[in-house]
Design an enzyme around this catalytic site. Sequence first.
Site, PDB file in Angstrom:
ATOM      1  N   GLY A 264       0.873  -1.092  -0.071  1.00 26.00           N
ATOM      2  CA  GLY A 264       0.433  -0.091  -0.375  1.00 26.00           C
ATOM      3  C   GLY A 264       1.138   1.511   0.094  1.00 26.00           C
ATOM      4  O   GLY A 264       0.537   1.901  -0.370  1.00 26.00           O
ATOM      5  N   ASP A 265       2.049   1.445   0.642  1.00 22.40           N
ATOM      6  CA  ASP A 265       2.848   2.399   0.693  1.00 22.40           C
ATOM      7  C   ASP A 265       3.679   2.304  -0.585  1.00 22.40           C
ATOM      8  O   ASP A 265       3.550   3.618  -0.744  1.00 22.40           O
ATOM      9  CB  ASP A 265       3.779   1.618   2.263  1.00 22.40           C
ATOM     10  CG  ASP A 265       3.404   2.857   3.097  1.00 22.40           C
ATOM     11  OD1 ASP A 265       2.657   3.282   3.363  1.00 22.40           O
ATOM     12  OD2 ASP A 265       3.870   1.359   4.104  1.00 22.40           O
ATOM     13  N   CYS A 266       4.018   1.077  -1.234  1.00 22.77           N
ATOM     14  CA  CYS A 266       4.760   1.563  -2.746  1.00 22.77           C
ATOM     15  C   CYS A 266       3.790   2.071  -4.018  1.00 22.77           C
ATOM     16  O   CYS A 266       3.619   3.104  -4.469  1.00 22.77           O
ATOM     17  CB  CYS A 266       4.959  -0.270  -3.364  1.00 22.77           C
ATOM     18  SG  CYS A 266       5.646   0.179  -5.039  1.00 22.77           S
TER      19      CYS A 266
END
Length: 477
Positions: A264-266
């Site tokens: 999700g951060d990516c």
Amino acid sequence: MRGRGPLVVVGDVLLDRDITGRADRLAPDAPVPVVEVASERCRPGGAGLAAALAAADGREVVLVTALGDDEASETVRSLLPPGVRLAELPLDGSLPVKSRVLAGERPVIRLDRGGGTPGAPGARVREALAEAGSVLVADYGRGTARALRAALGRAARRLPVVWDPHPRGDQPVPGVRMVTPNEREARWFVREHCAEAAGRRLTVDDDSLRAQGLRGALLAAHWRALSVAVTLGARGAVLARAECDDPQYTPVTADSEGDPCGAGDCFAATATAVLADGGLPSEAVDLATEAAAAFVASDCADRANWRADPRRPARAPASGAKPRRTAEITALADAVRARGGTVVAAGGCFDLLHAGHVQFLQNARRTGDMLIVCVNSDASVRRLKGEGRPLNRVADRVAVLEALGCVDAVAEFGEDTPQELLRRLRPDIWVKGGDYRVQDLPEAAQLREWNGQALVLPYVDGLSTTALALRAARVPS
């Protein structure tokens, strides 16, 4: 074109700690696995990982977060890559530490400790937001976004802001360019904030793409966001807008089997970078989906320093849903054995798959309940067969093998023989094709270590890769 100012990541940093090892037995005093630790590593998590990923392509990144004087905060400061500058809020308490224990690349347990409250922002934080060219809010529900809500509201009126939300965090400020909840979070937000609007149009357990698009549209209207991208893991993502009945669906076009932690951060970091460069939300979701899938599929141990070019096309998807990662294949084999089944492994180059190979693999599968094909890497084939081989690269050979109904999994190995791979898979039967004798197989002695058995099955007479290649070379073009 790059944005005029730096990409500023605002949010809660964690210290992620992974303890990895093997679990081959249960504890004598309780039915829990005993993990023999092989390695331990730490990396910035939460907003720290998002900032590191955003800076991976050389982009100027400023991380606005709360850090203290505790050991975990100092560790995060030392682990952030050089491309990330810090603008700190004071932290009253200690930085959260999230520890995962993994066995065979699968989480066994997670331990969380620590936690503090962000203080008031100082001049350096206000300056960082004033000079930003784009903003990513990585909200992990620990108060950083809340402490800066007024400044983030002003930023959303003048530049691209992407908000990665959390059920325990603040709602996005009005006017953000994109909000990126995952499927589970989107369900929760709709249930908490849009239940009346959803009415009879949507049930909680509906996971269709239509339902995901509707959730995104409802949330976009509730948050007054330009768009909402609901990420669906291996299924891709849905981009929706308020009062819009035609959401955009972006499937995953790369093999995304792997550790999803940080995906999700990516996704959010990539989407922010694309918007900062002048891209449309639709472009941002397309490229962010590809980048997140490649991130999950990567075997990079240090994910905070993972690099990928989101504009480079991803590799073709695997045929079917058969596992390739050794840990997943091993888990599947263990499940077959637990049911009393027999695990069979077969090996070879399989350069030009012909009828002899197919019959051999079908016969191998008939000797047990699961067939794992161990296939030589390109370098391994070249060493064994000489220059000019393989005729087909390993990705293509694996794709063809996976398409066979008799094959349950395919694993690649780079050595001349698959002995190290077999030691991890521990098949009950090892099958080789050709005119070998069992006692001449280098793997036979190894199989006996775990009471396995080696077998030789003949190929169909008159068929070989070399013969087919020579025949094809004689055909006029």
